[in-house]
Enzyme design. Structure first.
Site, PDB file in Angstrom:
ATOM      1  CG  ASP A  10      -1.911   1.084   1.248  1.00  0.00           C
ATOM      2  OD1 ASP A  10      -3.052   0.851   1.700  1.00  0.00           O
ATOM      3  OD2 ASP A  10      -1.581   2.177   0.752  1.00  0.00           O
ATOM      4  N   GLY A  32      -9.402   5.183  -5.372  1.00  0.00           N
ATOM      5  CA  GLY A  32      -8.091   4.539  -5.581  1.00  0.00           C
ATOM      6  C   GLY A  32      -6.985   5.106  -4.695  1.00  0.00           C
ATOM      7  CB  VAL A  33      -3.471   6.021  -5.555  1.00  0.00           C
ATOM      8  CG1 VAL A  33      -2.369   6.855  -4.936  1.00  0.00           C
ATOM      9  CG2 VAL A  33      -2.932   4.659  -5.973  1.00  0.00           C
ATOM     10  CG  ASP A  34      -6.893  11.522  -5.463  1.00  0.00           C
ATOM     11  OD1 ASP A  34      -7.526  12.122  -6.343  1.00  0.00           O
ATOM     12  OD2 ASP A  34      -6.227  12.099  -4.578  1.00  0.00           O
ATOM     13  CB  SER A 118      -2.954   6.334 -16.218  1.00  0.00           C
ATOM     14  OG  SER A 118      -2.948   7.739 -16.144  1.00  0.00           O
ATOM     15  N   GLY A 120      -5.391   2.293 -13.104  1.00  0.00           N
ATOM     16  CA  GLY A 120      -6.594   1.868 -12.358  1.00  0.00           C
ATOM     17  C   GLY A 120      -7.836   2.443 -13.011  1.00  0.00           C
TER      18      GLY A 120
HETATM   19  N1  APR Z   1      -1.409   1.647  -2.959  1.00  0.00           N
HETATM   20  C1  APR Z   1      -0.766   1.361  -4.112  1.00  0.00           C
HETATM   21  N2  APR Z   1      -1.388   1.234  -5.295  1.00  0.00           N
HETATM   22  C2  APR Z   1      -2.733   1.389  -5.306  1.00  0.00           C
HETATM   23  C3  APR Z   1      -3.477   1.697  -4.150  1.00  0.00           C
HETATM   24  C4  APR Z   1      -2.761   1.827  -2.927  1.00  0.00           C
HETATM   25  N3  APR Z   1      -3.362   2.109  -1.779  1.00  0.00           N
HETATM   26  N4  APR Z   1      -4.792   1.799  -4.508  1.00  0.00           N
HETATM   27  C5  APR Z   1      -4.854   1.557  -5.831  1.00  0.00           C
HETATM   28  N5  APR Z   1      -3.620   1.305  -6.315  1.00  0.00           N
HETATM   29  C6  APR Z   1      -3.207   0.999  -7.687  1.00  0.00           C
HETATM   30  C7  APR Z   1      -4.277   0.554  -8.633  1.00  0.00           C
HETATM   31  O1  APR Z   1      -4.450  -0.871  -8.542  1.00  0.00           O
HETATM   32  C8  APR Z   1      -3.662   0.961  -9.973  1.00  0.00           C
HETATM   33  O2  APR Z   1      -2.738  -0.032 -10.393  1.00  0.00           O
HETATM   34  O3  APR Z   1      -2.725   2.231  -8.232  1.00  0.00           O
HETATM   35  C9  APR Z   1      -2.875   2.230  -9.647  1.00  0.00           C
HETATM   36  C10 APR Z   1      -3.582   3.522 -10.056  1.00  0.00           C
HETATM   37  O4  APR Z   1      -4.966   3.368  -9.828  1.00  0.00           O
HETATM   38  P1  APR Z   1      -5.940   4.616  -9.457  1.00  0.00           P
HETATM   39  O5  APR Z   1      -5.750   4.989  -8.053  1.00  0.00           O
HETATM   40  O6  APR Z   1      -7.296   4.230  -9.898  1.00  0.00           O
HETATM   41  O7  APR Z   1      -5.383   5.841 -10.318  1.00  0.00           O
HETATM   42  P2  APR Z   1      -5.599   6.187 -11.867  1.00  0.00           P
HETATM   43  O8  APR Z   1      -5.849   4.968 -12.692  1.00  0.00           O
HETATM   44  O9  APR Z   1      -4.448   7.058 -12.215  1.00  0.00           O
HETATM   45  O10 APR Z   1      -6.947   7.019 -11.870  1.00  0.00           O
HETATM   46  C11 APR Z   1      -6.915   8.288 -11.248  1.00  0.00           C
HETATM   47  O11 APR Z   1      -8.860   7.745 -10.003  1.00  0.00           O
HETATM   48  O12 APR Z   1      -8.934   7.696  -7.752  1.00  0.00           O
HETATM   49  C12 APR Z   1      -9.252   8.459  -8.839  1.00  0.00           C
HETATM   50  O13 APR Z   1      -9.096  10.735  -8.063  1.00  0.00           O
HETATM   51  C13 APR Z   1      -8.453   9.736  -8.850  1.00  0.00           C
HETATM   52  O14 APR Z   1      -9.658  10.659 -10.666  1.00  0.00           O
HETATM   53  C14 APR Z   1      -8.442  10.054 -10.293  1.00  0.00           C
HETATM   54  C15 APR Z   1      -8.362   8.671 -10.952  1.00  0.00           C
END
Ligand code: APR
Length: 316
Positions: A10, A32-34, A118, A120
């Protein structure tokens, strides 16, 4: 050149100077990560986003805020292209890594953890997201010493490690050539395919008596592509120099104390390396799954062959 490592976990738990957030243009949180970063970091992160980025951030750009309650000191927010919404320009994705490293340099972060931007919600094809991440970090000059890619799941971790290890076999062979150039011509390598045909293997020997008896210090250093970038208790990838690999080999073969001449072998090995470079394929000395012909093959099943290596010179 930053040293790259892949970990599964994480991103909010990474003990690094800066973690990178896969944000959106509004910079006001999300999923997601955000979502994970804003939850773990607390309201201070959002407050800093609002104060520092009142207009948000454009796709491909990056900017830092406090990390709030996170173990890291900073969060570097970057906005990846939304593949699902038709933003398929890969240079925007590469810019996320390049700009994040530039922001890290600006604040003096020495260690940084990236998620796979990007890959996710934004739906970027995973293998291409991995390739964009690795090739951009490998090609970006930065004062960041350690770059960590944090894979959230096992499949992403396996793919990241396999991609990071793609250049490892060539680097290992180049390390042997670098040792020959230092006079350690006694260092030899035997390569081949595992019985499954799945993995390429290499055994590096120090030429002392009692080679390859299977014991721990039998003077043989082994590698398999199943180990990805892991070699000689270190990480070897595209960013590792042949000289660094040569040092790793010598450290792992303590019996090779002094350089010993074996010019006939070094000349043969140089010929082998020219064929490997010309055809961009790895040498295969043995494989259980096809008729053994004399000599080695460049690649597997290519029919491009080189004669057997010369026998070791008799001990003086
Ligand atoms: N730690 C590490 N990796 C993570 C975590 C975490 N806690 N949560 C998700 N991931 C992985 C996902 O599996 C993916 O491989 O991080 C990668 C990016 O996923 P997303 O968080 O969905 O980011 P992204 O695809 O860039 O989309 C960004 O999603 O959450 C919203 O506000 C954000 O609008 C933005 C969009």
């Amino acid at each position: 050149m930053s040293k790259v490592r892949v970990v599964q976990g994480d991103i909010t738990e990474q003990q690094v100077d800066a973690i990178v957030n896969a944000a959106n243009q509004a910079m006001r949180g999300g999923g997601g990560v955000d979502g994970a970063i804003h939850r773990a970091g607390g309201p201070a992160v959002l407050q800093d986003c609002i104060a520092r980025f009142p207009q948000g951030l454009p796709t491909g750009d990056a900017g830092w805020t406090t990390a709030g309650r996170l173990p890291a000191r900073w969060v570097i927010h970057t906005v990846g292209p939304n593949h699902s919404a038709g933003q398929t320009d890969r240079s925007l994705l590469e810019s996320c890594y390049r700009r994040s490293l530039a922001v890290a340099d600006g604040i003096g972060a020495r260690s940084i953890a990236f998620p796979l931007i990007s890959a996710g919600v934004y739906g970027w094809p995973k293998n291409d997201a991995i390739d964009a991440a690795l090739t951009t970090v490998w090609s970006t000059d930065s004062t960041v010493e350690s770059v960590r890619f944090v894979a959230f799941d096992g499949d992403t971790c396996d793919r990241l490690r396999a991609a990071q290890g793609r250049d490892t076999p060539r680097r290992i062979l180049e390390g042997v050539a670098a040792l020959h150039a230092r006079g350690f011509e006694q260092i030899r390598v035997l390569t081949g395919m595992a019985p499954s045909g799945m993995h390429w293997r290499a055994s590096i020997t120090d030429g002392e008596t009692g080679d390859d008896d299977g014991s721990e210090d039998d003077g043989v250093l082994r590698y398999t592509t199943g180990a990805g970038p892991d070699f000689a208790d270190a990480v070897v990838d595209r960013s590792t120099t042949a000289a660094e690999v040569a040092d790793l080999i010598l450290a792992a073969l303590p019996r090779a104390r002094e350089p010993r001449p074996d010019t006939v072998y070094a000349v043969w090995f140089a010929r082998l390396m020219r064929l490997v470079a010309e055809h961009d394929r790895l040498p295969v000395a043995y494989s259980d799954s096809y008729v053994q012909e004399p000599g080695w093959e460049i690649g597997w099943g290519t029919g491009i062959r080189i004669d057997e290596p010369p026998p070791r010179p008799l001990a003086p």
